[in-house]
Design a protein around this motif. Structure first.
Motif, PDB file in Angstrom:
ATOM      1  N   VAL A  15     -14.297  11.682  10.901  1.00  0.00           N
ATOM      2  CA  VAL A  15     -14.700  11.787   9.657  1.00  0.00           C
ATOM      3  C   VAL A  15     -13.475  11.264   8.650  1.00  0.00           C
ATOM      4  CG1 VAL A  15     -15.342  13.522   7.676  1.00  0.00           C
ATOM      5  CG2 VAL A  15     -16.156  13.397  10.129  1.00  0.00           C
ATOM      6  N   TRP A  16     -12.251  11.819   8.950  1.00  0.00           N
ATOM      7  CA  TRP A  16     -11.343  11.468   7.962  1.00  0.00           C
ATOM      8  C   TRP A  16     -10.741   9.832   7.873  1.00  0.00           C
ATOM      9  CZ3 TRP A  16      -6.747   9.534   9.652  1.00  0.00           C
ATOM     10  CH2 TRP A  16      -6.067   9.978  10.680  1.00  0.00           C
ATOM     11  N   ALA A  17     -10.943   9.417   8.991  1.00  0.00           N
ATOM     12  CA  ALA A  17     -10.661   7.958   9.171  1.00  0.00           C
ATOM     13  C   ALA A  17     -11.623   7.025   8.745  1.00  0.00           C
ATOM     14  CB  ALA A  17     -10.767   7.405  10.867  1.00  0.00           C
ATOM     15  N   LEU A  18     -12.944   7.416   8.660  1.00  0.00           N
ATOM     16  CA  LEU A  18     -13.846   6.760   7.925  1.00  0.00           C
ATOM     17  C   LEU A  18     -13.535   6.911   6.303  1.00  0.00           C
ATOM     18  CD1 LEU A  18     -16.820   7.463  10.437  1.00  0.00           C
ATOM     19  CD2 LEU A  18     -15.697   5.251  10.237  1.00  0.00           C
ATOM     20  N   ALA A  19     -13.522   8.182   6.125  1.00  0.00           N
ATOM     21  CA  ALA A  19     -13.274   8.499   4.596  1.00  0.00           C
ATOM     22  C   ALA A  19     -12.097   7.521   4.012  1.00  0.00           C
ATOM     23  CB  ALA A  19     -13.179  10.048   4.509  1.00  0.00           C
ATOM     24  N   LEU A  20     -10.989   7.644   4.852  1.00  0.00           N
ATOM     25  CA  LEU A  20      -9.797   6.966   4.465  1.00  0.00           C
ATOM     26  C   LEU A  20     -10.198   5.312   4.171  1.00  0.00           C
ATOM     27  CD1 LEU A  20      -6.792   6.578   3.887  1.00  0.00           C
ATOM     28  CD2 LEU A  20      -6.577   6.359   6.406  1.00  0.00           C
ATOM     29  N   ASP A  21     -11.156   4.936   5.050  1.00  0.00           N
ATOM     30  CA  ASP A  21     -11.366   3.448   4.733  1.00  0.00           C
ATOM     31  C   ASP A  21     -12.466   3.387   3.527  1.00  0.00           C
ATOM     32  OD1 ASP A  21     -12.172   0.637   5.465  1.00  0.00           O
ATOM     33  OD2 ASP A  21     -14.067   1.436   5.841  1.00  0.00           O
ATOM     34  N   ARG A  22     -13.151   4.521   3.242  1.00  0.00           N
ATOM     35  CA  ARG A  22     -14.060   4.165   2.088  1.00  0.00           C
ATOM     36  C   ARG A  22     -13.283   4.685   0.778  1.00  0.00           C
ATOM     37  NH1 ARG A  22     -19.267   5.912   4.464  1.00  0.00           N
ATOM     38  NH2 ARG A  22     -20.019   3.740   5.479  1.00  0.00           N
ATOM     39  N   ALA A  23     -12.162   5.192   1.072  1.00  0.00           N
ATOM     40  CA  ALA A  23     -11.285   5.643  -0.388  1.00  0.00           C
ATOM     41  C   ALA A  23     -10.776   4.554  -1.045  1.00  0.00           C
ATOM     42  CB  ALA A  23     -10.279   6.855   0.314  1.00  0.00           C
ATOM     43  N   GLU A  24     -10.662   3.445  -0.418  1.00  0.00           N
ATOM     44  CA  GLU A  24     -10.245   2.112  -1.172  1.00  0.00           C
ATOM     45  C   GLU A  24      -8.803   2.492  -1.736  1.00  0.00           C
ATOM     46  OE1 GLU A  24     -13.179   0.412  -3.347  1.00  0.00           O
ATOM     47  OE2 GLU A  24     -14.306   0.433  -1.857  1.00  0.00           O
ATOM     48  N   GLY A  25      -7.907   2.906  -0.816  1.00  0.00           N
ATOM     49  CA  GLY A  25      -6.403   3.349  -1.642  1.00  0.00           C
ATOM     50  C   GLY A  25      -6.637   4.274  -2.536  1.00  0.00           C
ATOM     51  N   PHE A  26      -7.465   5.610  -2.058  1.00  0.00           N
ATOM     52  CA  PHE A  26      -7.472   6.564  -2.821  1.00  0.00           C
ATOM     53  C   PHE A  26      -7.889   6.382  -4.376  1.00  0.00           C
ATOM     54  CE2 PHE A  26      -4.472   7.751   0.569  1.00  0.00           C
ATOM     55  CZ  PHE A  26      -5.154   8.678   1.184  1.00  0.00           C
ATOM     56  N   THR A  27      -8.498   5.395  -4.663  1.00  0.00           N
ATOM     57  CA  THR A  27      -9.238   4.981  -5.929  1.00  0.00           C
ATOM     58  C   THR A  27     -10.434   5.491  -6.226  1.00  0.00           C
ATOM     59  OG1 THR A  27     -10.005   2.835  -5.153  1.00  0.00           O
ATOM     60  CG2 THR A  27      -7.582   2.966  -6.128  1.00  0.00           C
ATOM     61  N   ARG A  28     -11.100   6.070  -5.199  1.00  0.00           N
ATOM     62  CA  ARG A  28     -12.559   6.645  -5.087  1.00  0.00           C
ATOM     63  C   ARG A  28     -12.240   8.241  -4.947  1.00  0.00           C
ATOM     64  NH1 ARG A  28     -16.178   3.834  -1.547  1.00  0.00           N
ATOM     65  NH2 ARG A  28     -17.821   4.765  -2.765  1.00  0.00           N
ATOM     66  N   LEU A  29     -12.864   8.842  -5.838  1.00  0.00           N
ATOM     67  CA  LEU A  29     -12.509  10.415  -5.818  1.00  0.00           C
ATOM     68  C   LEU A  29     -13.392  11.019  -4.579  1.00  0.00           C
ATOM     69  CD1 LEU A  29     -11.442  12.855  -6.936  1.00  0.00           C
ATOM     70  CD2 LEU A  29     -13.588  13.063  -8.374  1.00  0.00           C
ATOM     71  N   LEU A  30     -14.436  10.777  -4.385  1.00  0.00           N
ATOM     72  CA  LEU A  30     -15.208  11.558  -3.467  1.00  0.00           C
ATOM     73  C   LEU A  30     -14.657  10.979  -1.967  1.00  0.00           C
ATOM     74  CD1 LEU A  30     -17.477  13.640  -2.447  1.00  0.00           C
ATOM     75  CD2 LEU A  30     -18.853  11.739  -2.506  1.00  0.00           C
ATOM     76  N   PRO A  31     -14.602  10.077  -1.406  1.00  0.00           N
ATOM     77  CA  PRO A  31     -13.952   9.711  -0.275  1.00  0.00           C
ATOM     78  C   PRO A  31     -12.685  10.319  -0.075  1.00  0.00           C
ATOM     79  CG  PRO A  31     -15.047   7.701  -1.182  1.00  0.00           C
ATOM     80  CD  PRO A  31     -15.085   8.851  -2.061  1.00  0.00           C
ATOM     81  N   SER A  32     -11.916  10.369  -1.106  1.00  0.00           N
ATOM     82  CA  SER A  32     -10.629  10.732  -1.137  1.00  0.00           C
ATOM     83  C   SER A  32     -10.513  12.236  -0.787  1.00  0.00           C
ATOM     84  CB  SER A  32      -9.874  10.592  -2.517  1.00  0.00           C
ATOM     85  OG  SER A  32      -9.725   9.154  -2.523  1.00  0.00           O
ATOM     86  N   VAL A  33     -11.450  13.035  -1.541  1.00  0.00           N
ATOM     87  CA  VAL A  33     -11.586  14.564  -1.115  1.00  0.00           C
ATOM     88  C   VAL A  33     -11.893  14.837   0.206  1.00  0.00           C
ATOM     89  CG1 VAL A  33     -12.853  16.417  -2.120  1.00  0.00           C
ATOM     90  CG2 VAL A  33     -11.885  14.996  -3.713  1.00  0.00           C
ATOM     91  N   VAL A  34     -12.894  14.134   0.469  1.00  0.00           N
ATOM     92  CA  VAL A  34     -13.581  14.090   1.928  1.00  0.00           C
ATOM     93  C   VAL A  34     -12.339  14.022   2.995  1.00  0.00           C
ATOM     94  CG1 VAL A  34     -15.031  13.168   3.706  1.00  0.00           C
ATOM     95  CG2 VAL A  34     -16.031  13.695   1.575  1.00  0.00           C
ATOM     96  N   PHE A  35     -11.606  12.917   2.841  1.00  0.00           N
ATOM     97  CA  PHE A  35     -10.465  12.536   3.693  1.00  0.00           C
ATOM     98  C   PHE A  35      -9.358  13.794   3.848  1.00  0.00           C
ATOM     99  CE2 PHE A  35      -5.883  11.419   3.457  1.00  0.00           C
ATOM    100  CZ  PHE A  35      -5.733  10.902   4.999  1.00  0.00           C
TER     101      PHE A  35
END
Length: 107
Positions: A15-35
């Protein structure tokens, strides 16, 4: 019970690996929080499991589960190309994880 916690922690690693991919360098809030949440929960579970499972075994199982789920998810969603070689290697990885459980003990 520690093995159940370890397996769940391995799933959370995916889950955190996939969220990290979606966070786009921690520029997207929700995937960053999930990560961050999944990473914390995964690490807490791993640290709990290593109280009774040897660290080498626990870490290999944790990484193996996370890696297998991450690659399988990528194949299913089309983010990674399918190949029979990948399927066989993932099956081998899962087999090795199960083998560690079968031959392992607790300390």
């Amino acid at each position: 019970m520690d093995w159940v916690v370890l397996v769940c922690s391995g799933m959370l690693e995916a889950v955190w690996a996939l969220a990290l991919d979606r966070a786009e360098g921690f520029t997207r809030l929700l995937p960053s929080v999930v990560f961050v949440a999944a990473l914390a929960a995964s690490m807490i579970g791993l640290s709990h499991a290593v109280r009774t499972i040897p660290i080498g075994t626990a870490y290999a199982v944790w990484v193996g589960i996370g890696a297998a789920i991450t690659v399988a998810y990528g194949i299913v969603t089309g983010a990674e190309p399918f190949s029979w070689a990948k399927v066989l290697l993932l099956a081998g990885l899962v087999g090795c994880v199960v083998g560690l459980k079968v031959v392992g003990g607790s300390h």
